[in-house]
Design a protein around this motif. Structure first.
Motif, PDB file in Angstrom:
ATOM      1  N   GLU A 198      13.815   3.907   9.068  1.00 43.95           N
ATOM      2  CA  GLU A 198      14.658   4.807   9.868  1.00 43.95           C
ATOM      3  C   GLU A 198      14.309   4.734  11.350  1.00 43.95           C
ATOM      4  O   GLU A 198      14.133   5.771  12.016  1.00 43.95           O
ATOM      5  CB  GLU A 198      14.524   6.250   9.366  1.00 43.95           C
ATOM      6  CG  GLU A 198      15.067   6.493   7.979  1.00 43.95           C
ATOM      7  CD  GLU A 198      16.590   6.445   7.949  1.00 43.95           C
ATOM      8  OE1 GLU A 198      17.226   7.511   8.048  1.00 43.95           O
ATOM      9  OE2 GLU A 198      17.147   5.325   7.841  1.00 43.95           O
ATOM     10  N   LEU A 199      14.233   3.522  11.885  1.00 41.23           N
ATOM     11  CA  LEU A 199      13.818   3.338  13.272  1.00 41.23           C
ATOM     12  C   LEU A 199      14.754   4.054  14.244  1.00 41.23           C
ATOM     13  O   LEU A 199      15.973   3.978  14.110  1.00 41.23           O
ATOM     14  CB  LEU A 199      13.757   1.850  13.608  1.00 41.23           C
ATOM     15  CG  LEU A 199      12.729   1.037  12.823  1.00 41.23           C
ATOM     16  CD1 LEU A 199      12.709  -0.418  13.296  1.00 41.23           C
ATOM     17  CD2 LEU A 199      11.340   1.650  12.949  1.00 41.23           C
ATOM     18  N   THR A 200      14.198   4.724  15.206  1.00 44.49           N
ATOM     19  CA  THR A 200      14.829   5.500  16.278  1.00 44.49           C
ATOM     20  C   THR A 200      15.485   6.790  15.770  1.00 44.49           C
ATOM     21  O   THR A 200      16.033   7.547  16.560  1.00 44.49           O
ATOM     22  CB  THR A 200      15.886   4.703  17.082  1.00 44.49           C
ATOM     23  OG1 THR A 200      17.113   4.612  16.348  1.00 44.49           O
ATOM     24  CG2 THR A 200      15.380   3.325  17.444  1.00 44.49           C
ATOM     25  N   LYS A 201      15.423   7.051  14.473  1.00 44.43           N
ATOM     26  CA  LYS A 201      16.037   8.257  13.921  1.00 44.43           C
ATOM     27  C   LYS A 201      15.009   9.382  13.806  1.00 44.43           C
ATOM     28  O   LYS A 201      13.824   9.202  14.076  1.00 44.43           O
ATOM     29  CB  LYS A 201      16.670   7.954  12.563  1.00 44.43           C
ATOM     30  CG  LYS A 201      17.756   6.889  12.623  1.00 44.43           C
ATOM     31  CD  LYS A 201      18.317   6.577  11.248  1.00 44.43           C
ATOM     32  CE  LYS A 201      19.341   5.457  11.326  1.00 44.43           C
ATOM     33  NZ  LYS A 201      19.870   5.082   9.991  1.00 44.43           N
ATOM     34  N   THR A 202      15.449  10.536  13.371  1.00 48.39           N
ATOM     35  CA  THR A 202      14.599  11.722  13.312  1.00 48.39           C
ATOM     36  C   THR A 202      13.358  11.504  12.455  1.00 48.39           C
ATOM     37  O   THR A 202      12.255  11.949  12.795  1.00 48.39           O
ATOM     38  CB  THR A 202      15.394  12.925  12.765  1.00 48.39           C
ATOM     39  OG1 THR A 202      16.542  13.139  13.596  1.00 48.39           O
ATOM     40  CG2 THR A 202      14.529  14.179  12.742  1.00 48.39           C
ATOM     41  N   PHE A 203      13.510  10.822  11.320  1.00 54.55           N
ATOM     42  CA  PHE A 203      12.395  10.642  10.390  1.00 54.55           C
ATOM     43  C   PHE A 203      11.824   9.233  10.449  1.00 54.55           C
ATOM     44  O   PHE A 203      11.398   8.680   9.435  1.00 54.55           O
ATOM     45  CB  PHE A 203      12.846  10.996   8.969  1.00 54.55           C
ATOM     46  CG  PHE A 203      13.288  12.429   8.827  1.00 54.55           C
ATOM     47  CD1 PHE A 203      12.355  13.452   8.823  1.00 54.55           C
ATOM     48  CD2 PHE A 203      14.632  12.746   8.736  1.00 54.55           C
ATOM     49  CE1 PHE A 203      12.758  14.783   8.715  1.00 54.55           C
ATOM     50  CE2 PHE A 203      15.046  14.067   8.621  1.00 54.55           C
ATOM     51  CZ  PHE A 203      14.102  15.090   8.620  1.00 54.55           C
ATOM     52  N   GLU A 204      11.796   8.657  11.648  1.00 57.57           N
ATOM     53  CA  GLU A 204      11.197   7.337  11.839  1.00 57.57           C
ATOM     54  C   GLU A 204       9.755   7.340  11.324  1.00 57.57           C
ATOM     55  O   GLU A 204       8.966   8.215  11.647  1.00 57.57           O
ATOM     56  CB  GLU A 204      11.224   6.988  13.326  1.00 57.57           C
ATOM     57  CG  GLU A 204      10.503   5.697  13.676  1.00 57.57           C
ATOM     58  CD  GLU A 204      10.494   5.459  15.182  1.00 57.57           C
ATOM     59  OE1 GLU A 204      11.483   4.919  15.693  1.00 57.57           O
ATOM     60  OE2 GLU A 204       9.501   5.855  15.842  1.00 57.57           O
ATOM     61  N   THR A 205       9.432   6.319  10.521  1.00 60.37           N
ATOM     62  CA  THR A 205       8.104   6.229   9.922  1.00 60.37           C
ATOM     63  C   THR A 205       7.651   4.780   9.889  1.00 60.37           C
ATOM     64  O   THR A 205       8.443   3.882   9.594  1.00 60.37           O
ATOM     65  CB  THR A 205       8.111   6.773   8.474  1.00 60.37           C
ATOM     66  OG1 THR A 205       8.666   8.087   8.461  1.00 60.37           O
ATOM     67  CG2 THR A 205       6.705   6.823   7.900  1.00 60.37           C
ATOM     68  N   PHE A 206       6.361   4.551  10.189  1.00 65.78           N
ATOM     69  CA  PHE A 206       5.767   3.231  10.034  1.00 65.78           C
ATOM     70  C   PHE A 206       4.678   3.301   8.968  1.00 65.78           C
ATOM     71  O   PHE A 206       3.865   4.242   8.960  1.00 65.78           O
ATOM     72  CB  PHE A 206       5.159   2.739  11.355  1.00 65.78           C
ATOM     73  CG  PHE A 206       6.176   2.176  12.312  1.00 65.78           C
ATOM     74  CD1 PHE A 206       6.501   0.830  12.295  1.00 65.78           C
ATOM     75  CD2 PHE A 206       6.808   3.008  13.228  1.00 65.78           C
ATOM     76  CE1 PHE A 206       7.439   0.310  13.181  1.00 65.78           C
ATOM     77  CE2 PHE A 206       7.750   2.504  14.111  1.00 65.78           C
ATOM     78  CZ  PHE A 206       8.074   1.144  14.082  1.00 65.78           C
ATOM     79  N   TYR A 207       4.656   2.324   8.085  1.00 69.42           N
ATOM     80  CA  TYR A 207       3.606   2.173   7.087  1.00 69.42           C
ATOM     81  C   TYR A 207       2.892   0.859   7.389  1.00 69.42           C
ATOM     82  O   TYR A 207       3.533  -0.189   7.472  1.00 69.42           O
ATOM     83  CB  TYR A 207       4.177   2.098   5.670  1.00 69.42           C
ATOM     84  CG  TYR A 207       5.113   3.227   5.285  1.00 69.42           C
ATOM     85  CD1 TYR A 207       4.658   4.315   4.557  1.00 69.42           C
ATOM     86  CD2 TYR A 207       6.463   3.183   5.629  1.00 69.42           C
ATOM     87  CE1 TYR A 207       5.520   5.342   4.179  1.00 69.42           C
ATOM     88  CE2 TYR A 207       7.333   4.200   5.263  1.00 69.42           C
ATOM     89  CZ  TYR A 207       6.854   5.274   4.549  1.00 69.42           C
ATOM     90  OH  TYR A 207       7.711   6.286   4.185  1.00 69.42           O
TER      91      TYR A 207
END
Length: 290
Positions: A198-207
């Motif tokens: 979900e890049l650039t969105k509210t729930f952007e997450t990196f693992y």
């Protein structure tokens, strides 16, 4: 800022390839807004989706649906409009057109017909992901979406296993766990990997971490199978490097745990590789569970 029409000496209209936001609408550039406001036609992957973007910008434009199933049929209409002097904006649902999105056929035909094609750069999920992943970016290979079926996906990963460049894939939420399972099995659980969700969105997450740890993080996260993913994998180390030895040790361990007790397999690999016996023992336990 020059107008879209001011720098073209070729007759006819111009096809503008316009990058649109992948999530955050504020990422749309000032130039992209200017081009969209001045063109006479917008060729969009999904006219309903892109219609909402134009409405957000306060624009009302004639639109032409252009997607994977009708792209060749739309070429004639687009060439006629360009020949009549009409400028056209080509946009996809999100990001840069042609990057795992429609547009290749149209751009190629427009160029061959002698009309100018002008890029209006902006958001692109693979570039956004790489910029924040912390993986090598001097060389990378973008492979788009891998085959949906497991056999085809594994075959594609096998072909890329020894590729030294950073690998970049796109994946959908309903196949992300299957991809990570195949990645662990084909390239090894210790291969470094970063997922952007979900890049650039509210729930952007990196693992980030090893392929095995990233897979476990996804499985543990209740939102781990939601949203769109950019999957980035560290390239294979050069033959003979110290890192290559670590990966060889991991493969040897995988073979031994199938035939020997975990403790013995770890001791053998530790003797051969010089790696920590305790670390290899933990890795062997994980492999045995798989």
């Amino acid at each position: 800022m020059p107008s879209p029409e001011s720098h073209s000496e070729r007759p006819g209209g111009v096809l503008y390839v316009v990058a649109t936001p992948i999530g955050n609408l504020q990422d749309l550039s000032e130039r992209a807004q200017l081009v969209l406001s001045r063109v006479g036609l917008v060729a969009a992957e999904d006219t309903r989706h892109s219609g909402r973007l134009l409405q957000h910008l306060g624009l009302s434009k004639p639109m032409l649906a252009l997607h994977d199933h009708n792209e060749r049929d739309r070429v004639v209409r687009i060439l006629e409009a360009l020949k009549a002097g009409q400028d056209i904006a080509l946009i996809s649902d999100a990001g840069t057109p042609l990057i795992s999105d429609p547009g290749y056929v149209v751009v190629r035909e427009v160029r061959e017909a002698g009309f100018r094609v002008s890029p209006v750069p902006g958001p692109c999920a693979l570039v956004a992901g790489l910029s924040a992943a912390g993986l090598p970016t001097d060389r990378f290979l973008f492979a788009g979406f891998l085959p949906a079926k497991r056999s085809g996906r594994r075959a594609a990963l096998e072909e890329l296993r020894e590729q030294p460049a950073t690998l970049v894939f796109y994946e959908s939420p309903h196949r992300i766990l299957a991809l990570m399972e195949d990645l662990v099995e084909v390239m090894g659980g210790e291969r470094e990997c970063v997922l952007g969700r979900e890049l650039t969105k509210t729930f952007e997450t990196f693992y980030g971490g090893t392929a095995q740890s990233v897979r476990e993080s996804l499985e543990a996260d209740p939102n781990g199978a939601r949203g769109e993913f950019v999957v980035m994998v560290h390239g294979a180390p050069p033959a003979g490097s110290q890192e290559a030895g670590v990966l060889d040790a991991d493969r040897l361990l995988s073979l031994l745990v199938a035939e020997l007790p975990v403790k013995k397999a770890a001791r053998i690999v530790a003797d051969v590789s010089g790696l920590s016996k305790n670390e290899l023992y933990q890795r062997a336990l994980a492999l045995k569970d798989q």
